[in-house]
Scaffold this active site. Sequence first.
Site, PDB file in Angstrom:
ATOM      1  N   ASP A  10      34.977  39.092  46.488  1.00  0.00           N
ATOM      2  CA  ASP A  10      36.070  38.307  45.906  1.00  0.00           C
ATOM      3  C   ASP A  10      36.772  37.603  47.064  1.00  0.00           C
ATOM      4  O   ASP A  10      36.548  37.922  48.234  1.00  0.00           O
ATOM      5  CB  ASP A  10      37.049  39.233  45.161  1.00  0.00           C
ATOM      6  CG  ASP A  10      38.227  38.475  44.563  1.00  0.00           C
ATOM      7  OD1 ASP A  10      38.018  37.364  44.034  1.00  0.00           O
ATOM      8  OD2 ASP A  10      39.372  38.969  44.629  1.00  0.00           O
ATOM      9  N   SER A  11      37.646  36.672  46.716  1.00  0.00           N
ATOM     10  CA  SER A  11      38.428  35.991  47.744  1.00  0.00           C
ATOM     11  C   SER A  11      39.367  36.965  48.460  1.00  0.00           C
ATOM     12  O   SER A  11      39.770  36.709  49.585  1.00  0.00           O
ATOM     13  CB  SER A  11      39.258  34.881  47.094  1.00  0.00           C
ATOM     14  OG  SER A  11      40.089  35.441  46.102  1.00  0.00           O
ATOM     15  N   CYS A  73      34.778  37.448  41.244  1.00  0.00           N
ATOM     16  CA  CYS A  73      35.764  36.382  41.390  1.00  0.00           C
ATOM     17  C   CYS A  73      35.396  35.304  40.388  1.00  0.00           C
ATOM     18  O   CYS A  73      34.312  34.721  40.474  1.00  0.00           O
ATOM     19  CB  CYS A  73      35.704  35.836  42.820  1.00  0.00           C
ATOM     20  SG  CYS A  73      36.793  34.433  43.090  1.00  0.00           S
ATOM     21  N   GLU A 151      48.577  39.789  45.553  1.00  0.00           N
ATOM     22  CA  GLU A 151      48.187  40.071  46.945  1.00  0.00           C
ATOM     23  C   GLU A 151      49.353  40.618  47.757  1.00  0.00           C
ATOM     24  O   GLU A 151      49.170  41.283  48.759  1.00  0.00           O
ATOM     25  CB  GLU A 151      47.607  38.822  47.621  1.00  0.00           C
ATOM     26  CG  GLU A 151      46.214  38.434  47.156  1.00  0.00           C
ATOM     27  CD  GLU A 151      45.071  39.203  47.855  1.00  0.00           C
ATOM     28  OE1 GLU A 151      45.202  39.561  49.033  1.00  0.00           O
ATOM     29  OE2 GLU A 151      44.045  39.434  47.183  1.00  0.00           O
ATOM     30  N   CYS A 185      41.049  36.012  35.907  1.00  0.00           N
ATOM     31  CA  CYS A 185      41.101  36.093  37.361  1.00  0.00           C
ATOM     32  C   CYS A 185      41.183  37.588  37.675  1.00  0.00           C
ATOM     33  O   CYS A 185      41.969  38.310  37.052  1.00  0.00           O
ATOM     34  CB  CYS A 185      42.335  35.364  37.892  1.00  0.00           C
ATOM     35  SG  CYS A 185      42.607  35.626  39.660  1.00  0.00           S
ATOM     36  N   HIS A 187      42.463  39.165  39.933  1.00  0.00           N
ATOM     37  CA  HIS A 187      43.748  39.654  40.455  1.00  0.00           C
ATOM     38  C   HIS A 187      44.703  40.047  39.327  1.00  0.00           C
ATOM     39  O   HIS A 187      45.663  40.781  39.565  1.00  0.00           O
ATOM     40  CB  HIS A 187      44.430  38.567  41.296  1.00  0.00           C
ATOM     41  CG  HIS A 187      43.888  38.453  42.683  1.00  0.00           C
ATOM     42  ND1 HIS A 187      42.673  37.856  42.957  1.00  0.00           N
ATOM     43  CD2 HIS A 187      44.395  38.857  43.877  1.00  0.00           C
ATOM     44  CE1 HIS A 187      42.465  37.905  44.267  1.00  0.00           C
ATOM     45  NE2 HIS A 187      43.493  38.504  44.847  1.00  0.00           N
TER      46      HIS A 187
END
Length: 269
Positions: A10-11, A73, A151, A185, A187
Amino acid sequence: MNDSAIGIFDSGMGGLTVMRALAERLPGERFLYLGDTARLPYGSKSADTVKRYALQAAQALVARQVKLLVVACNTASVSLPALQEALGPLPAIGVIEPGARAALAVSPGGPIAVIATEGTVKGGAYVRAIEAHGQAPVVQQACPLFVAMAEEGLVDGPIVEAVAHRYLDPLMATLPRPRALVLGCTHFPVLRSVIGRVAGEDVALVDSAATTAQAVARLLAERGLARGAGPHEPHRFLATDAPDRFARVGEIFLGRAIDPGSVEPIDLQ
Ligand code: DGL
């Protein structure tokens, strides 16, 4: 080969929500996770740049002999066909297709609401995946600040709530009212309680982690790649920046402590 790890990328740390579901569903497997923390967010970058980054991440995992690649992702899932071409026979699975199927199972007639990054919304990947399997109309909203807050480890409280209202109130005012809201997403699941509260009790939140884990389990079984009952192996991690921070904040996404010694720095450039 069966003893090799499943590679996930993932990013940043979002894909750990997918790894969590994978580890629960497949406790005997080994996992190697790569977070491209130096270059996050992917969501506001062009499709070409994301493709290039995704290819570099995939190659780094292939070089470590993974047996299967999970693109955890949504934004990087646009690169799946290119990745598959570059990886040859190594199987690769994304999170969009399982998420689209799960949304249709909850709300077959739609409308289905999707929240995702700007790149995923613009690329229309969910619209295409949902249209390929059903008739439901799709409404979308890009929520880039959710990625930044996740994040940061900021997953609840008045700031998150205010941002959620800003993104979700217009989306959920769509008529007829959406009954399924796709967390498009990886996240977003850590913000699930705020998102659920703001969207409303009558709305089912669809998270592709569990359905992706099912798809991975099926694929391993079909290809005879399952590890079976080997000794439990600790998870391993690669991060392109700040491995200590990755271990500290990553815990929120993975739902368990990450040993800082298990996070190795890596340079993908
Ligand atoms: N977690 C990623 C996704 O599922 C993207 C977050 C970002 O880098 O913008 O799309």
